[in-house]
Design a protein around this motif. Structure first.
Motif, PDB file in Angstrom:
ATOM      1  N   GLU A  11       0.497  -0.898   0.327  1.00 46.49           N
ATOM      2  CA  GLU A  11       0.186  -0.484  -0.033  1.00 46.49           C
ATOM      3  C   GLU A  11       0.551   1.246  -0.213  1.00 46.49           C
ATOM      4  O   GLU A  11       0.537   2.226  -0.773  1.00 46.49           O
ATOM      5  N   THR A  12       2.644   0.720   0.894  1.00 43.21           N
ATOM      6  CA  THR A  12       2.723   2.406   0.535  1.00 43.21           C
ATOM      7  C   THR A  12       3.685   2.791  -0.594  1.00 43.21           C
ATOM      8  O   THR A  12       3.537   3.331  -1.131  1.00 43.21           O
ATOM      9  N   ILE A  13       4.202   1.571  -1.078  1.00 42.91           N
ATOM     10  CA  ILE A  13       4.644   1.351  -3.043  1.00 42.91           C
ATOM     11  C   ILE A  13       3.174   2.021  -3.199  1.00 42.91           C
ATOM     12  O   ILE A  13       4.003   3.583  -4.376  1.00 42.91           O
ATOM     13  N   ILE A  14       2.132   1.464  -3.472  1.00 45.97           N
ATOM     14  CA  ILE A  14       1.500   2.083  -4.367  1.00 45.97           C
ATOM     15  C   ILE A  14       0.821   3.696  -4.025  1.00 45.97           C
ATOM     16  O   ILE A  14       1.013   4.896  -5.393  1.00 45.97           O
ATOM     17  N   SER A  15       0.947   4.393  -2.657  1.00 47.65           N
ATOM     18  CA  SER A  15       0.609   5.170  -2.300  1.00 47.65           C
ATOM     19  C   SER A  15       2.303   6.127  -2.889  1.00 47.65           C
ATOM     20  O   SER A  15       1.886   7.614  -3.459  1.00 47.65           O
ATOM     21  N   LYS A  16       3.076   5.698  -3.100  1.00 46.59           N
ATOM     22  CA  LYS A  16       4.039   6.867  -3.384  1.00 46.59           C
ATOM     23  C   LYS A  16       4.646   6.852  -4.831  1.00 46.59           C
ATOM     24  O   LYS A  16       4.659   7.880  -5.593  1.00 46.59           O
ATOM     25  N   ILE A  17       3.732   5.731  -5.642  1.00 47.24           N
ATOM     26  CA  ILE A  17       3.878   5.387  -6.937  1.00 47.24           C
ATOM     27  C   ILE A  17       2.343   7.171  -7.483  1.00 47.24           C
ATOM     28  O   ILE A  17       3.389   7.489  -8.307  1.00 47.24           O
ATOM     29  N   LYS A  18       1.793   6.366  -6.504  1.00 44.83           N
ATOM     30  CA  LYS A  18       0.652   7.369  -6.847  1.00 44.83           C
ATOM     31  C   LYS A  18       0.972   8.863  -6.700  1.00 44.83           C
ATOM     32  O   LYS A  18       0.568  10.226  -8.157  1.00 44.83           O
ATOM     33  N   ASN A  19       1.591   9.031  -5.977  1.00 43.89           N
ATOM     34  CA  ASN A  19       1.717  10.621  -5.612  1.00 43.89           C
ATOM     35  C   ASN A  19       2.526  11.543  -6.778  1.00 43.89           C
ATOM     36  O   ASN A  19       2.992  12.228  -6.729  1.00 43.89           O
ATOM     37  N   ALA A  20       4.070  10.370  -6.688  1.00 46.29           N
ATOM     38  CA  ALA A  20       4.595  10.778  -8.336  1.00 46.29           C
ATOM     39  C   ALA A  20       4.362  11.141  -9.311  1.00 46.29           C
ATOM     40  O   ALA A  20       4.640  11.881 -10.002  1.00 46.29           O
ATOM     41  N   LEU A  21       2.878   9.815 -10.001  1.00 46.01           N
ATOM     42  CA  LEU A  21       2.948  10.548 -10.853  1.00 46.01           C
ATOM     43  C   LEU A  21       2.124  11.779 -11.481  1.00 46.01           C
ATOM     44  O   LEU A  21       1.092  11.829 -12.280  1.00 46.01           O
ATOM     45  N   GLY A  22       1.270  12.154 -10.248  1.00 50.82           N
ATOM     46  CA  GLY A  22       0.217  12.991  -9.784  1.00 50.82           C
ATOM     47  C   GLY A  22      -1.384  13.196  -9.950  1.00 50.82           C
ATOM     48  O   GLY A  22      -1.893  12.243 -10.083  1.00 50.82           O
ATOM     49  N   GLU A  23      -1.679  13.842 -10.909  1.00 55.63           N
ATOM     50  CA  GLU A  23      -3.091  14.255 -10.961  1.00 55.63           C
ATOM     51  C   GLU A  23      -3.347  12.732 -12.001  1.00 55.63           C
ATOM     52  O   GLU A  23      -3.152  12.728 -12.660  1.00 55.63           O
ATOM     53  N   GLY A  24      -4.985  13.017 -11.835  1.00 58.21           N
ATOM     54  CA  GLY A  24      -5.755  11.658 -12.362  1.00 58.21           C
ATOM     55  C   GLY A  24      -5.248  10.451 -11.789  1.00 58.21           C
ATOM     56  O   GLY A  24      -6.097   9.136 -12.263  1.00 58.21           O
ATOM     57  N   VAL A  25      -4.978  10.488 -10.854  1.00 60.11           N
ATOM     58  CA  VAL A  25      -3.738   9.038 -10.155  1.00 60.11           C
ATOM     59  C   VAL A  25      -4.987   7.832  -9.408  1.00 60.11           C
ATOM     60  O   VAL A  25      -5.014   6.764  -9.015  1.00 60.11           O
TER      61      VAL A  25
END
Length: 162
Positions: free
Chosen positions: A4-18
């Protein structure tokens, strides 16, 4: 670190629309995009290993009836030797077994000799097959002298250019 932490970091890095990305997306779908060449090579080698294992399992399955027939043929050959010796203990299985006990060394030598000859024939066939495969591979592109052991893989052509 959990998934979950990894997915959250990926979402944050990808930005808007995630936020449209579902948390139910399987781990493999998320991480396939981040596969590197080592992972791809590992999968190719793993698939090749599974294919070879399957091939050898198939060969073993197909060899089983031949092994049973060979054992039966050996038994028949030993029984024929018993008959040639005049069946000194009668035509019963018990009489045959008594004769086998008395002639075990001689019988084993004959069987071992036959097995050795069979082994040599099989190994000769395997060697010819290996030579054929090597010839066919060398007709194509020469394989690299790379070593795959979990560390880096260096192609011979790359080192020749240096």
């Amino acid at each position: 670190m959990n998934i979950e932490t990894i997915i959250s970091k990926i979402k944050n890095a990808l930005g808007e629309g995630v936020d449209k990305v579902s948390d139910e997306v399987e781990k493999s779908q998320v991480f396939e995009k981040f596969e590197d060449s080592d992972d791809k090579v590992a999968k190719i080698l793993d698939d090749a290993g599974k294919a070879l294992t399957s091939l050898f399992d198939t060969i073993a399955d197909k060899a089983e009836p031949m092994i049973k027939k060979t054992k039966a043929k050996i038994y028949e050959g030993i029984f024929e030797e018993y008959r040639k010796d005049g069946s000194p203990y009668g035509e019963t299985h018990e009489g045959f077994m008594q004769w086998v006990d008395e002639h075990e060394t001689e019988i084993r030598e004959k069987v071992d000799d036959g097995i050795t000859k069979t082994r040599e024939t099989i190994l000769s066939g395997v060697k010819k097959t290996q030579e054929y495969i090597n010839r066919e591979v060398s007709k194509k592109e020469k394989p690299s002298d790379s070593v795959v052991d979990g560390s880096s893989v260096t192609d011979q052509k790359s080192s020749d250019k240096e």
